[in-house]
Motif scaffolding. Structure first.
Motif, PDB file in Angstrom:
ATOM      1  N   UNK A   5     -10.713  -4.431   0.008  1.00  0.00           N
ATOM      2  CA  UNK A   5     -11.497  -3.302   0.592  1.00  0.00           C
ATOM      3  C   UNK A   5     -12.351  -2.365  -0.658  1.00  0.00           C
ATOM      4  N   UNK A  24      -4.245   1.409   4.191  1.00  0.00           N
ATOM      5  CA  UNK A  24      -3.520   1.132   3.071  1.00  0.00           C
ATOM      6  C   UNK A  24      -2.629   2.214   2.660  1.00  0.00           C
ATOM      7  N   UNK A  62      -3.433 -11.659   6.651  1.00  0.00           N
ATOM      8  CA  UNK A  62      -4.731 -11.370   6.219  1.00  0.00           C
ATOM      9  C   UNK A  62      -5.096 -10.221   5.407  1.00  0.00           C
ATOM     10  N   UNK A  63      -3.852  -9.353   5.299  1.00  0.00           N
ATOM     11  CA  UNK A  63      -3.963  -8.201   4.393  1.00  0.00           C
ATOM     12  C   UNK A  63      -4.190  -8.301   3.058  1.00  0.00           C
ATOM     13  N   UNK A  87      -2.272  -6.312   0.235  1.00  0.00           N
ATOM     14  CA  UNK A  87      -2.385  -4.939  -0.005  1.00  0.00           C
ATOM     15  C   UNK A  87      -1.374  -4.010   0.604  1.00  0.00           C
ATOM     16  N   UNK A  88      -0.726  -4.529   1.770  1.00  0.00           N
ATOM     17  CA  UNK A  88       0.111  -3.720   2.290  1.00  0.00           C
ATOM     18  C   UNK A  88       1.640  -3.980   2.133  1.00  0.00           C
ATOM     19  N   UNK A 110       0.741   2.453   4.207  1.00  0.00           N
ATOM     20  CA  UNK A 110       1.919   1.555   3.905  1.00  0.00           C
ATOM     21  C   UNK A 110       2.135   1.477   2.233  1.00  0.00           C
TER      22      UNK A 110
END
Lengths: 352, 494
Positions: free
Chosen positions: B467, B452, B207-208, B211-212, B455
């Motif tokens: 975000x 964020x 669910x990131x 972005x990671x 990573x």
């Protein structure tokens, strides 16, 4: 029933100002878990009470110091349960401790782990800010999943204040069956059963006897029991409680106790010692005097990892060491939540 | 804040293309106008942006090479699977690389005894269940796009589906990930053994929204197919009756495999399109799927039927055979395209609310629908309170899309107000950045940015999505002034 959020926040702010680490303490029932941490005690057991319990929403929110037994009794009144069956390991066990330690009981492979039921967390981070991640609904993908990240982090990322958990109805019927068989056969048989639609909800093997629990509608349990045969264990509930709480005879000695997590169908591992298998074969307890390095190497060779759960040398690596890339991410995440290194320093890994 | 993409004035596109061509085989770097067009949007087609260049990766080494070039050139990367996402998560960046993982579609291993499948990110969701079917196993999460959507995209969005009431979201059904960080480092997270040591990165990455890291391999959990599946349909003369029946089923200790709600507008659209046999005059219908062994479902059907009757159901049927089950589901599954047929455009919302607030939230949506002059069809996962109001509109009418967005924004903010969330399963993406400012306070958003950074310190992976910057929230807050006070950042939570 009291809300100590502000007092705890002030205590954290003070520790940040003085650059002194804190060691978070709940009921103390799992103080043995992990490595010893440095720092002045930060007692949180007084921050307690159920904030919101909505049985028809299958959801409960409570403060970290709320005794697990109190929560379980309340849920039982409404025919519900914490499906991950958290081990208490002592009368003082609290909700916050159960979540911070991330330990799950017998039902885990079929219902899910602690983290699978965490819906939201309110916490204090290492800047002394109160943050709220997730919420009280099951489906929620807004923002990074920081509440699950804190589950099992042993308090190294912040002080858990309140937790929202998903609950489930208690099964209407349960039955425990026992089968005499050796470990190799038990592992294979159990995994074959797991791959077929049977209402399984727990399993254990003590070296000689495979016990399984069936849960569900009375007629469904009855039908499955007929199909599987075996011997009916009348005091099944006691058996699973003893296994979960490590009150079972296997856990009564002082030898160092290892917890190995492996792919469930992995055949018995070539490490000499006494074994006790749980779950679908994925969790295996081992009493051995073998060196840590050997235990870990064999676990890793089978795609697993090993934790020195109780006893032995607790100043070294208690949890399975991380490869460099993973260790790097862990350090950066720790810094992201706790830039001054205030919380539970060293409890998880020596450098976190 | 790092995540507002900054255009690079002096960027030499031709040189970048040659650098990418040097690490990828011929034909896998797309850079001409007409080649880029198919990638300009994902499932949220109201948002469009052509990328600078598209790379089609076939294996981990190629992904790693593209990531290294992105670092070297300081160019952002947006990863994409099948492009079925509904929040603009895979919307390209004007100055960015669009990295398609759709070619990485190998099923690497099915382990029937350990009940796992190890797959590449481009494998379609349904393809996993098809490959496991011969062992009597399947992969449980079933987003409605499961024929097309990829498992990599499911991980990025933590996708749900009709059956997640009982079987959970993607996060509950994956066991391991191989992820490349922005710097091209390979992280091996979890696997067939439970409870990986250290922090729960498996949950954090799920669910990131890209972005990671970039997920290059996934180990999923397979479940045995239930012995028996029953599908019931109940019709109601009022939405309130249907909503309270939902609460009572859960209260009775029954966890259906699926519990779906459709209102009259959705019923009519679906019936005209799919001829599922839905009662056209009903104010609402519930579809309830029960599974387990024969004894279990038999008991549950009886109880659920009683609950439906108690709530004045005007009709209760239990599908008699496989064909009727399929037909009852066909209407629900076709609901979105069916609504697409009766309106030039529709906008799908995705908030979640506590179940007991269903009646009042639906009433408020109906009131706003009149106020804005925009019809709404409601189709949603009632069992877990995940709403999907479809706002019908015509994008060709000037100003209508803006009205739809304003209406949609109010619905999401209402979801937060009643204790829910702005997104249950579609993700924040590009679409719900403003509502993130309502759901979270400044401290939480700042913490997300720090995650964020841990990573991806250079902010090159899908920047600007998921975000919002604090700056953006301050501006959004300024547009919603109540009583002369800025709701942000002074207010921490509301």
């Amino acid at each position: 029933m009291s809300d100590l959020s502000e007092a705890l926040q002030a205590r954290v702010a003070e520790a940040i100002a003085q650059k002194t680490p804190l060691s978070i303490e709940g009921g103390g029932s799992k103080a043995f878990h992990g490595r010893p941490s440095e720092g002045a005690p930060l007692p949180v057991a007084g921050h307690r009470g159920v904030i919101n319990y909505a049985p028809t929403e299958l959801m409960i929110t409570a403060r970290c110091g709320t005794p697990l037994s109190e929560i379980e009794a309340l849920l039982a009144e409404h025919g519900q349960m914490l499906p991950f069956e958290p081990p208490h390991f002592g009368p003082g066990a609290t909700l916050g401790g159960a979540v911070a330690c991330g330990l799950s009981g017998p039902r885990r492979p079929w219902s899910g782990a602690v983290r699978d039921f965490v819906l939201g967390i309110r916490c204090i981070n290492g800047k002394g800010e109160i943050l709220h991640f997730g919420g009280e609904v099951v489906k929620n993908v807004a923002g990074f999943d920081a509440s699950r990240l804190m589950t099992g982090a042993l308090g190294t990322l912040g002080v858990i204040l309140d937790v929202s958990l998903k609950t489930l109805p208690r099964p209407r019927a349960e039955r425990t069956l026992a089968f005499a068989m050796d470990a190799a056969r038990a592992i294979e048989q159990l995994n074959r059963w797991c791959a077929s639609p049977l209402p399984l909800s727990a399993a254990s093997h003590d070296g000689e006897r495979l016990c399984i629990r069936l849960s569900g509608a009375p007629a469904a349990v009855e039908a499955a029991a007929r199909r599987l045969g075996g011997e009916h264990l009348p005091d099944g509930e006691r058996h699973w409680a003893e296994v979960r709480e490590h009150r079972h005879a296997f856990f009564q000695e002082d030898a160092p106790l290892w917890r190995l997590a492996v792919a469930p169908a992995t055949p018995p591992l070539p490490i000499s010692g006494e074994w006790f298998m749980e779950w679908d074969g994925g969790q295996r307890w081992l009493k051995t005097a073998m060196q840590a390095g050997i235990v870990r190497e064999i676990a890793a060779r089978h795609g697993g990892h090993a934790t020195l759960f109780r006893g032995g040398d607790r100043t070294g690596q208690v949890f399975h060491p991380l490869p460099p890339a993973m260790a790097g991410i862990h350090k950066r995440l720790k810094l992201a939540f706790d830039p001054h290194g205030i919380f539970n320093r060293g409890r998880l890994y020596p450098d976190l | 804040m790092h995540n507002e993409p900054t255009p690079q004035p002096g960027l030499d596109k031709a040189a970048l293309v040659s650098a990418l061509q040097a690490v990828l085989p011929a034909g896998r770097v797309l850079h001409r106008e007409e080649e880029l067009r198919p990638y300009e949007c994902d499932g949220l087609s109201a948002y469009r942006q052509r990328p600078l260049v598209v790379c089609l990766a076939d294996n981990v080494d190629e992904v790693q090479s593209v990531l290294r070039l992105s670092q070297e050139w300081n160019i952002p990367i947006v990863a994409r699977g099948a492009g079925t996402g509904l929040s603009g998560g895979a919307l390209p960046l004007e100055n960015g690389i669009l990295l398609s993982l759709a070619r990485m579609k190998r099923i690497l291993d099915i382990d029937p005894l350990n009940r796992t499948a190890r797959v590449e990110p481009g494998v379609r969701n349904l393809a996993i269940s098809q490959a496991a079917a011969c062992h009597g196993l399947y992969y449980a999460p079933d987003p409605s796009s499961q024929i097309a959507c990829t498992i990599g995209g499911n991980v990025a969005e933590n996708s749900g589906g009709v059956h997640c009431l009982k079987y959970g979201l993607t996060v509950h059904n994956i066991l391991g990930l191989k992820v490349l960080t922005a710097a091209g480092e390979l992280l091996e997270i979890g696997g067939q053994a439970p409870d990986a040591p250290g922090y729960d990165l498996l949950a954090l990455l799920t669910g990131s929204e890209g972005l990671l890291g970039i997920v290059v391999e996934i180990t999923v959990r397979l479940l045995p197919r239930p012995e028996q599946v029953e599908v019931m349909l109940a019709a109601f003369a009022s939405i309130g009756d249907a909503a309270s029946a939902v609460g009572d089923i859960i209260a009775a200790g029954i966890v259906p495999a699926g519990l779906e709600f459709m209102d009259n507008a959705a019923i009519r659209a679906a019936e005209d399109y799919a001829h599922a046999g839905y009662p056209r005059e009903a104010a609402a219908i519930l579809l309830c799927e029960l599974d387990g062994n024969e004894e279990e479902t038999a008991t549950q059907i009886e109880e659920v039927e009683q609950i439906f009757r108690r709530h004045q159901a005007t009709r209760v049927t239990c599908a008699a055979g496989e064909e009727e089950k399929q037909r009852l589901w066909a209407g629900r599954k076709a609901a979105f395209p069916a609504v697409g047929r009766i309106s030039p455009d529709y906008y799908c919302m995705d908030g979640t609310i506590p179940r007991h607030r269903l009646p009042e939230v639906l009433t408020q949506i109906a009131r706003w629908s009149e106020e804005y002059g925009l019809p709404v069809a409601n189709v949603f996962h009632a069992g877990d309170g995940n709403l999907h109001p479809l706002i019908l509109y015509d994008a060709n009418r000037p100003g209508e899309l803006e009205r739809v967005e304003a209406f949609g924004g109010r619905i999401l903010e209402l979801c937060v107000q009643v204790g829910g969330t702005i997104t249950g399963e579609h993700g924040v993406g590009m679409e719900k950045l403003d509502q993130m400012c309502v759901q979270f306070g400044a401290h939480e958003l700042a913490q997300f940015h720090l995650i964020k950074d841990a990573f991806d310190p250079a902010g090159l992976l899908n920047p600007g999505k998921a975000v919002p910057t604090l700056h953006r929230c301050a501006e959004y807050g300024a547009m919603h002034v109540h009583g002369g006070k800025l709701p942000f950042p002074n207010l921490e939570r509301f």
